[in-house]
Design an enzyme around this catalytic site. Sequence first.
Site, PDB file in Angstrom:
ATOM      1  N   HIS A  26      -4.140  21.388  -2.838  1.00  0.00           N
ATOM      2  CA  HIS A  26      -5.115  20.471  -3.418  1.00  0.00           C
ATOM      3  C   HIS A  26      -5.861  21.128  -4.579  1.00  0.00           C
ATOM      4  O   HIS A  26      -6.158  20.487  -5.585  1.00  0.00           O
ATOM      5  CB  HIS A  26      -6.103  20.000  -2.341  1.00  0.00           C
ATOM      6  CG  HIS A  26      -5.562  18.884  -1.498  1.00  0.00           C
ATOM      7  ND1 HIS A  26      -5.753  17.562  -1.808  1.00  0.00           N
ATOM      8  CD2 HIS A  26      -4.809  18.904  -0.369  1.00  0.00           C
ATOM      9  CE1 HIS A  26      -5.162  16.811  -0.901  1.00  0.00           C
ATOM     10  NE2 HIS A  26      -4.580  17.606  -0.014  1.00  0.00           N
TER      11      HIS A  26
ATOM     12  N   ASP B 254       0.671  -7.267   3.221  1.00  0.00           N
ATOM     13  CA  ASP B 254      -0.697  -7.528   3.668  1.00  0.00           C
ATOM     14  C   ASP B 254      -1.345  -6.198   4.017  1.00  0.00           C
ATOM     15  O   ASP B 254      -1.012  -5.562   5.022  1.00  0.00           O
ATOM     16  CB  ASP B 254      -0.674  -8.450   4.892  1.00  0.00           C
ATOM     17  CG  ASP B 254      -2.061  -8.943   5.280  1.00  0.00           C
ATOM     18  OD1 ASP B 254      -3.039  -8.221   5.014  1.00  0.00           O
ATOM     19  OD2 ASP B 254      -2.151 -10.037   5.865  1.00  0.00           O
TER      20      ASP B 254
ATOM     21  N   GLU C 170      -5.401   8.303  -3.982  1.00  0.00           N
ATOM     22  CA  GLU C 170      -5.499   9.627  -3.361  1.00  0.00           C
ATOM     23  C   GLU C 170      -4.643  10.633  -4.105  1.00  0.00           C
ATOM     24  O   GLU C 170      -3.402  10.624  -3.993  1.00  0.00           O
ATOM     25  CB  GLU C 170      -5.086   9.580  -1.888  1.00  0.00           C
ATOM     26  CG  GLU C 170      -5.217  10.962  -1.238  1.00  0.00           C
ATOM     27  CD  GLU C 170      -4.924  10.965   0.248  1.00  0.00           C
ATOM     28  OE1 GLU C 170      -4.748  12.068   0.806  1.00  0.00           O
ATOM     29  OE2 GLU C 170      -4.885   9.884   0.845  1.00  0.00           O
TER      30      GLU C 170
END
Length: 410
Positions: free
Chosen positions: A405, A305, A101
């Site tokens: 962004h 995990d 990301e």
Amino acid sequence: MTDTDPEALADRVRSGDLRLHELEAHADHDTAATARRLLLKDETDADLETVGAYAFDAEAADSAIENMIGAAQIPMGVVGPVSIDGGAAEGAYHLPLATTEGALLASVNRGLSVIESAGGAAARVTKTGMTRAPVFRVDGVVEAAETVEWVGKNLETLREAAESTTSHGELLDVEPYVVGDSVFLRFAYDTKDAMGMNMATIATGEACNVVEAETPASLVALSGNLCSDKKPAAINAVEGRGRSVTADVVIPGEIVEERLHTTADAIAEANTRKNLIGSAKAGSLGFNAHAANVVGAAFLATGQDEAQVVEGANTITTMDARPNEEGSSDLYASVSLASLEVGTVGGGTKLPTQSEALDVLGLRGGGDPAGSNADALAEVIAVGALAGELSLLAALASRHLASAHEDLGR
């Protein structure tokens, strides 16, 4: 006899002489992985050259995966340093994060920089307990009550049985729950520096043998989903699982305005309306902006995990504007992660890349005292999540999220 020719090994699979999962019994692990890539290329036309360009001996992954063909390479970056006053983490830390990301690390790093400008964050593990909850069948509520009564009076007997299977784990408690003719026993363990799911499962299995021998209850399933592992569950939000950890910071109002281009009041309002009211209306178990982003990236980087991110996202974020002497407001910010399941030994932490990431943190392997390294890892991740929450809420409050962004080309 070991076969060193991957094409010959692939031919044996094609002919039915071997099955795909049997290759490591006839060749070294790297040759077996190469043979599987050849088979897949023939059957799918996929070019697996990059998948096969891993940097570690495939045998190192033997306990982590079956039918290995190579490795999925995820970009890893680092954020920090940030100063942490923790119960186990003490000093300045860099946090490795692995993600696809774009803009995530830039955002978290901005939050950490602001936290550092405010003097660093505090963090504490407030509760520890990896759980496993088997479900038993009884004839009815009378036998259920008999079973619960026996468990309450014989915790030491169950502890002795459970701890006979491990040299490190300690049984902390057994909490019973009755639903008609089903009895659930939620075992909680201190697993020290291991995440401890396998340890808890094996230990609980031994204790279940004692319960069956001494009560009317019959074991139906070693996991009855009241644990609750890798699923959204309110019990983990309330009772905790793994490590419950909280991190907080007070950021002076002038730093909020200079560095985040907004105010403490605006961030606090955004948090209330988005993370608290919005999450409540959505029926969410997590009341946060994007804690899973940092938890997931840290898990991938350090060998945790990854499926337990669902519990790690069970986070409550609070933001409060506190009046100061200058007539403005400072910002109090906190995150509370109820069920963060992490370890620094065992599982994926043994893989070379993940071991190196733990070396960056100085938390590879067992701690002294036992459990301190995993506690410290939980505290550092919590501070990382706090930084992510702070940065994103500030971007929303200042209406800079979209432009950030765009600037990063994401």
